[in-house]
Design a protein around this motif. Structure first.
Motif, PDB file in Angstrom:
ATOM      1  N   LEU A   1      55.010  44.864  49.549  1.00  0.00           N
ATOM      2  CA  LEU A   1      53.850  45.748  49.460  1.00  0.00           C
ATOM      3  C   LEU A   1      52.978  45.834  50.712  1.00  0.00           C
ATOM      4  O   LEU A   1      52.549  46.927  51.070  1.00  0.00           O
ATOM      5  N   PRO A   2      52.664  44.743  51.390  1.00  0.00           N
ATOM      6  CA  PRO A   2      51.682  44.837  52.480  1.00  0.00           C
ATOM      7  C   PRO A   2      52.011  45.858  53.571  1.00  0.00           C
ATOM      8  O   PRO A   2      51.097  46.445  54.149  1.00  0.00           O
ATOM      9  N   ALA A   3      53.265  46.097  53.833  1.00  0.00           N
ATOM     10  CA  ALA A   3      53.627  47.065  54.875  1.00  0.00           C
ATOM     11  C   ALA A   3      53.145  48.473  54.519  1.00  0.00           C
ATOM     12  O   ALA A   3      52.718  49.224  55.395  1.00  0.00           O
ATOM     13  N   ALA A   4      53.204  48.830  53.251  1.00  0.00           N
ATOM     14  CA  ALA A   4      52.828  50.178  52.842  1.00  0.00           C
ATOM     15  C   ALA A   4      51.466  50.239  52.149  1.00  0.00           C
ATOM     16  O   ALA A   4      50.849  51.300  52.093  1.00  0.00           O
ATOM     17  N   PHE A   5      51.026  49.106  51.637  1.00  0.00           N
ATOM     18  CA  PHE A   5      49.796  49.055  50.867  1.00  0.00           C
ATOM     19  C   PHE A   5      49.038  47.801  51.285  1.00  0.00           C
ATOM     20  O   PHE A   5      49.220  46.731  50.700  1.00  0.00           O
ATOM     21  N   PRO A   6      48.215  47.892  52.316  1.00  0.00           N
ATOM     22  CA  PRO A   6      47.567  46.706  52.901  1.00  0.00           C
ATOM     23  C   PRO A   6      46.740  45.901  51.896  1.00  0.00           C
ATOM     24  O   PRO A   6      46.103  46.478  51.005  1.00  0.00           O
ATOM     25  N   PRO A   7      46.755  44.579  52.033  1.00  0.00           N
ATOM     26  CA  PRO A   7      45.961  43.738  51.138  1.00  0.00           C
ATOM     27  C   PRO A   7      44.482  44.134  51.084  1.00  0.00           C
ATOM     28  O   PRO A   7      43.867  44.050  50.016  1.00  0.00           O
ATOM     29  N   ALA A   8      43.930  44.581  52.197  1.00  0.00           N
ATOM     30  CA  ALA A   8      42.517  44.987  52.194  1.00  0.00           C
ATOM     31  C   ALA A   8      42.279  46.154  51.240  1.00  0.00           C
ATOM     32  O   ALA A   8      41.249  46.215  50.562  1.00  0.00           O
ATOM     33  N   LEU A   9      43.232  47.067  51.170  1.00  0.00           N
ATOM     34  CA  LEU A   9      43.105  48.200  50.251  1.00  0.00           C
ATOM     35  C   LEU A   9      43.215  47.729  48.802  1.00  0.00           C
ATOM     36  O   LEU A   9      42.453  48.168  47.937  1.00  0.00           O
ATOM     37  N   ALA A  10      44.149  46.825  48.539  1.00  0.00           N
ATOM     38  CA  ALA A  10      44.283  46.264  47.185  1.00  0.00           C
ATOM     39  C   ALA A  10      42.992  45.555  46.785  1.00  0.00           C
ATOM     40  O   ALA A  10      42.498  45.724  45.658  1.00  0.00           O
ATOM     41  N   ALA A  11      42.422  44.772  47.699  1.00  0.00           N
ATOM     42  CA  ALA A  11      41.177  44.055  47.412  1.00  0.00           C
ATOM     43  C   ALA A  11      40.026  45.031  47.176  1.00  0.00           C
ATOM     44  O   ALA A  11      39.130  44.758  46.368  1.00  0.00           O
ATOM     45  N   GLU A  12      40.061  46.158  47.849  1.00  0.00           N
ATOM     46  CA  GLU A  12      39.000  47.163  47.701  1.00  0.00           C
ATOM     47  C   GLU A  12      39.054  47.853  46.337  1.00  0.00           C
ATOM     48  O   GLU A  12      38.020  48.073  45.708  1.00  0.00           O
ATOM     49  N   ILE A  13      40.250  48.188  45.858  1.00  0.00           N
ATOM     50  CA  ILE A  13      40.335  48.933  44.594  1.00  0.00           C
ATOM     51  C   ILE A  13      40.391  48.034  43.359  1.00  0.00           C
ATOM     52  O   ILE A  13      40.112  48.489  42.265  1.00  0.00           O
ATOM     53  N   LEU A  14      40.722  46.775  43.530  1.00  0.00           N
ATOM     54  CA  LEU A  14      40.862  45.873  42.380  1.00  0.00           C
ATOM     55  C   LEU A  14      39.585  45.792  41.530  1.00  0.00           C
ATOM     56  O   LEU A  14      39.661  45.905  40.299  1.00  0.00           O
ATOM     57  N   PRO A  15      38.402  45.628  42.110  1.00  0.00           N
ATOM     58  CA  PRO A  15      37.203  45.568  41.260  1.00  0.00           C
ATOM     59  C   PRO A  15      36.992  46.838  40.431  1.00  0.00           C
ATOM     60  O   PRO A  15      36.543  46.770  39.283  1.00  0.00           O
ATOM     61  N   THR A  16      37.336  47.984  40.979  1.00  0.00           N
ATOM     62  CA  THR A  16      37.204  49.242  40.242  1.00  0.00           C
ATOM     63  C   THR A  16      38.175  49.285  39.074  1.00  0.00           C
ATOM     64  O   THR A  16      37.812  49.686  37.955  1.00  0.00           O
ATOM     65  N   LEU A  17      39.409  48.850  39.308  1.00  0.00           N
ATOM     66  CA  LEU A  17      40.391  48.827  38.227  1.00  0.00           C
ATOM     67  C   LEU A  17      39.993  47.815  37.152  1.00  0.00           C
ATOM     68  O   LEU A  17      40.159  48.077  35.957  1.00  0.00           O
ATOM     69  N   GLU A  18      39.463  46.667  37.570  1.00  0.00           N
ATOM     70  CA  GLU A  18      38.997  45.671  36.599  1.00  0.00           C
ATOM     71  C   GLU A  18      37.863  46.240  35.756  1.00  0.00           C
ATOM     72  O   GLU A  18      37.820  46.036  34.543  1.00  0.00           O
ATOM     73  N   ARG A  19      36.950  46.964  36.392  1.00  0.00           N
ATOM     74  CA  ARG A  19      35.836  47.583  35.672  1.00  0.00           C
ATOM     75  C   ARG A  19      36.349  48.578  34.639  1.00  0.00           C
ATOM     76  O   ARG A  19      35.873  48.604  33.502  1.00  0.00           O
ATOM     77  N   LEU A  20      37.341  49.380  35.003  1.00  0.00           N
ATOM     78  CA  LEU A  20      37.929  50.342  34.077  1.00  0.00           C
ATOM     79  C   LEU A  20      38.625  49.613  32.925  1.00  0.00           C
ATOM     80  O   LEU A  20      38.458  49.970  31.753  1.00  0.00           O
ATOM     81  N   ARG A  21      39.396  48.562  33.242  1.00  0.00           N
ATOM     82  CA  ARG A  21      40.080  47.790  32.192  1.00  0.00           C
ATOM     83  C   ARG A  21      39.079  47.192  31.218  1.00  0.00           C
ATOM     84  O   ARG A  21      39.256  47.257  30.000  1.00  0.00           O
ATOM     85  N   ILE A  22      38.009  46.614  31.725  1.00  0.00           N
ATOM     86  CA  ILE A  22      36.999  45.994  30.866  1.00  0.00           C
ATOM     87  C   ILE A  22      36.368  47.048  29.959  1.00  0.00           C
ATOM     88  O   ILE A  22      36.190  46.827  28.762  1.00  0.00           O
ATOM     89  N   TRP A  23      36.059  48.211  30.508  1.00  0.00           N
ATOM     90  CA  TRP A  23      35.470  49.271  29.685  1.00  0.00           C
ATOM     91  C   TRP A  23      36.449  49.705  28.594  1.00  0.00           C
ATOM     92  O   TRP A  23      36.064  49.833  27.433  1.00  0.00           O
ATOM     93  N   LEU A  24      37.701  49.910  28.972  1.00  0.00           N
ATOM     94  CA  LEU A  24      38.699  50.330  27.987  1.00  0.00           C
ATOM     95  C   LEU A  24      38.898  49.263  26.911  1.00  0.00           C
ATOM     96  O   LEU A  24      39.011  49.584  25.726  1.00  0.00           O
ATOM     97  N   ASP A  25      38.934  48.007  27.314  1.00  0.00           N
ATOM     98  CA  ASP A  25      39.127  46.909  26.359  1.00  0.00           C
ATOM     99  C   ASP A  25      37.951  46.815  25.402  1.00  0.00           C
ATOM    100  O   ASP A  25      38.116  46.622  24.198  1.00  0.00           O
ATOM    101  N   THR A  26      36.746  46.976  25.931  1.00  0.00           N
ATOM    102  CA  THR A  26      35.549  46.892  25.115  1.00  0.00           C
ATOM    103  C   THR A  26      35.423  48.085  24.171  1.00  0.00           C
ATOM    104  O   THR A  26      34.871  47.960  23.077  1.00  0.00           O
ATOM    105  N   ASN A  27      35.943  49.210  24.579  1.00  0.00           N
ATOM    106  CA  ASN A  27      35.783  50.448  23.807  1.00  0.00           C
ATOM    107  C   ASN A  27      37.079  50.911  23.165  1.00  0.00           C
ATOM    108  O   ASN A  27      37.388  52.099  23.127  1.00  0.00           O
ATOM    109  N   ARG A  28      37.855  49.952  22.639  1.00  0.00           N
ATOM    110  CA  ARG A  28      39.109  50.307  21.956  1.00  0.00           C
ATOM    111  C   ARG A  28      38.846  51.156  20.741  1.00  0.00           C
ATOM    112  O   ARG A  28      37.944  50.975  20.001  1.00  0.00           O
TER     113      ARG A  28
END
Length: 156
Positions: free
Chosen positions: A129-156
């Motif tokens: 993955l790092p060659a095409a999808f840099p770790p910095a980008l993964a670290a940047e979007i991970l909190p947003t995805l976690e926030r979405l997952r938490i909202w979806l889990d809470t609002n089943r």
């Protein structure tokens, strides 16, 4: 990537935006799941690995019904997954100490080892993955995805 939105979207535009977001997440889940499935050891399915991983992350001792609810599958589907893991020696199913009608699921040392072996088997896939999808980008979007997952889990 900067946002394409210059003004608040209309209801229809927001619906299209969220549909596109979930479509991308779904495609990513399917593609990554297929890649991971190819390298799973011990004939593990992704469902079986996910259950082992869940029990390591959140602790074991869950009932089959609670696991089915957490994974949003039927009791029958969860029972099938649990039976296969038990046959492999990766979990044990004990009677519930307080409710004789219920069972509790516990990982065995072999189950914990199988989960670790599966993570090890995933390393070459993830190393690409790092060659095409840099770790910095993964670290940047991970909190947003976690926030979405938490909202979806809470609002089943």
């Amino acid at each position: 990537m900067p946002s394409k939105l210059t003004k608040p979207p209309s209801t229809a535009e927001a619906a299209d935006l969220y549909f596109s977001l979930f479509l991308e997440i779904g495609i990513i889940a399917q593609l990554s799941g297929n890649r991971f499935q190819r390298v799973m050891p011990f004939g593990l399915t992704m469902a079986q690995f996910s259950l082992l991983n869940h029990c390591v992350r959140l602790g074991d001792g869950w009932t089959p019904m609670r696991l089915a609810a957490a994974f949003q599958v039927t009791k029958g589907t969860m029972t099938n997954t649990l039976q296969k893991l038990e046959a492999k020696g990766f979990i044990r199913v004990d009677p519930d100490a307080t409710d004789a009608r219920s069972k509790r699921i516990f990982l065995t040392p072999s189950g914990r080892s199988a989960r670790e072996a599966a993570l090890k088997a995933l390393e070459p896939e993830l190393a690409q993955l790092p060659a095409a999808f840099p770790p910095a980008l993964a670290a940047e979007i991970l909190p947003t995805l976690e926030r979405l997952r938490i909202w979806l889990d809470t609002n089943r």
